[in-house]
Every structure is written in structure tokens, then in C-alpha cells.
Design an enzyme around this catalytic site. Structure first.
Site: not given
Ligand code: PGA
Length: 263
Positions: A106, A176
Site C-alpha cells: 500500500h 492506486e
Molecule cells: P481512500 O483510500 O479511499 O480513503 O482514498 C484509498 C487507499 O489508500 O487505499
């Protein structure tokens, strides 16, 4: 018995992963969230949910969970099996606590020093522990000369080096885009940008692995909310979503699940 990779059999179902991060602050609150979501879960025929709570809550939440449509996962593991690694937990421990999935790489862990090489070791370790890794990848920013594609290519190659092609059937990749997450976000990513990157990642992986490459499941995960969930599921090239902040808000999370019902 030797564990063999097999396909994640959620057919057309959408996998909606709730990454609670370091929230909520008590087990009682965490239990309410799971119970409230599970009360409504049968209405969402097309969704499977993975709750990734702080690990201290995992086994208790698993015990109170009553739905076959929900599973549990951890937000990280260490790559060693056991030993003198204060503060760390292993894949086997997650498995033993009732976890089936683990989020790896992450951006918040990478920001604290986790490298692609470490993420790679963690993926191998998760596979050994028979957990399904949800591996997060994404670029910090985008530039007009498309240098970010080269950056992504290198990230993918380092992160997935030496992972057997067949294992990708039980690996989930969460795209992401870091530039679209959090309070400093420049703007929200659009589904077409997710689609483009999913195609790019598949190409990099198939170049690496050749005919051994088995397509993984992709998720989109950058500030998913009720207003954009449907768009990413329809046009983002993904089979599910990784939801951060809005996965702790029952009303909003149920609205995100609504989006999966229309698919
Ligand atoms: P968020 O987090 O949906 O709060 O932007 C996404 C993530 O960091 O996995």
C-alpha cells in the site's frame, strides 16, 4: 498437502475490499460496522466483500461474521515465517486468525520505507501461507511525456519478479494512482485512466512471463466513493474496488455496493 494455485472463483461478482487502515478505535465500533453491513448484504447479489480491519480485531470479527459473502484480510504481513521480529506478524498468523487476503505494498506502507523488493518478498510469503495477496501499485504523478509509464513498468517488474506465472490466478492487483488520493490530490482519476493502466500492467506482466502468465483480478483504489464507484466498475477495466475512507461509513459503503449490483 502441497497447495496449488487455483482461480479466484468469484465469476462475474465484484470484489469490494474495505481497507479500514488504523480505524475504528474500538472493537465495539468495528463489530457494529460489520453487523450493519452484513444485515443488508444479501441484497447485493453481485458483490463479495473483504473486510481488512486492524489485525487485532480480525479473529473476533471473523467470529461474529454471519455472511458467506464476506471474508477477512490483513493490511500487511512480514515476509519471515517466525522469529525475533518485534512488532511484525506473519502470513501464517493471519491465516490462523481467519484471514484469507492480505493487502501488500500500500502507498502508505511504501511511504514508510517499504520498497518494491520488500513487497516482492511479502507476496512470495503470502502465497506460501495460502493467503491471497492484494498488491497495490501506482504512480506518484503523471507527466506529459509519459515518463510515468516507465516508472510503472519498473515498479511492476521489481514487485513481481520471480513470482510464478500460475500464481497470478490467485493474486489481485489494486491500481492506486497516488496523485489522486488524499487531501493533496490534484484531481480524481477517471475510469479511462484506470482502464489504460490495467491494460499497460497486463502487457508488462505478459512480456515478463510469456505464456505462463495467468491474468490476475484487478481492483481500482484511489478515493473510491459512491459518486465514482459505478464508473470505475463499468469502464475502469477492473473486477472490483479497494475502498479506504468510505468503507468505514456504512451508508456510503452500501451505496458503493449498490454500484456492483448494476453490473
Ligand atoms: P481512500 O483510500 O479511499 O480513503 O482514498 C484509498 C487507499 O489508500 O487505499
Amino acid at each position: 498437502m502441497l497447495w496449488r494455485p487455483r482461480p479466484i472463483s468469484n465469476g462475474m461478482k465484484k470484489l469490494i475490499v474495505a481497507n479500514w487502515k488504523m480505524n475504528p478505535s474500538s472493537l465495539k465500533e468495528a463489530s457494529f460496522i460489520v453487523k450493519d453491513i452484513e444485515k443488508k448484504i444479501s441484497g447485493y447479489k453481485n458483490a463479495e466483500i473483504v473486510f481488512c480491519p486492524p489485525l487485532v480485531y480480525l479473529s473476533m470479527l471473523k467470529k461474529i461474521s454471519r455472511s458467506k459473502k464476506s471474508s477477512f484480510g490483513a493490511q500487511n504481513i512480514f515476509f519471515e515465517k517466525e522469529g525475533a521480529f518485534t512488532g511484525e506478524i506473519s502470513g501464517d498468523m493471519v491465516k490462523d486468525s481467519g484471514g484469507k487476503y492480505v493487502i501488500l505494498g500500500h502507498s502508505e506502507s511504501r511511504r514508510m520505507g517499504e520498497t518494491d523488493e520488500i513487497v516482492n518478498k511479502k507476496i512470495l510469503s503470502a502465497i506460501k501461507s495460502k493467503l491471497i495477496p492484494i498488491v497495490c501499485v501506482g504512480e506518484e504523478g503523471r507527466d506529459v511525456t509519459h515518463q510515468y509509464l516507465q516508472t510503472m513498468k519498473e515498479q511492476i517488474e521489481r514487485t513481481f519478479t520471480s513470482i510464478p506465472g500460475a500464481s497470478f490466478q490467485r493474486i489481485i492487483i489494486a491500481y492506486e494512482p497516488i496523485w489522486s488520493i488524499g487531501i493533496h490530490a490534484k484531481r480524481e482519476a477517471v475510469p479511462e485512466e484506470s482502464m489504460e493502466m490495467v491494460i499497460f500492467i497486463k502487457r508488462v506482466l505478459s512480456d515478463m512471463l510469456g505464456k505462463n502468465f495467468k491474468e490476475p483480478l484487478f481492483l481500482y483504489g484511489g478515493s473510491v466513493h459512491p459518486g465514482n464507484a459505478r464508473g470505475f466498475l463499468e469502464h475502469g477495466g477492473v473486477g472490483g474496488l479497494l475502498v479506504g475512507h468510505d468503507s468505514l461509513n456504512v451508508k456510503k459503503f452500501l451505496k458503493i455496493l449498490d454500484a456492483s449490483n448494476d453490473q
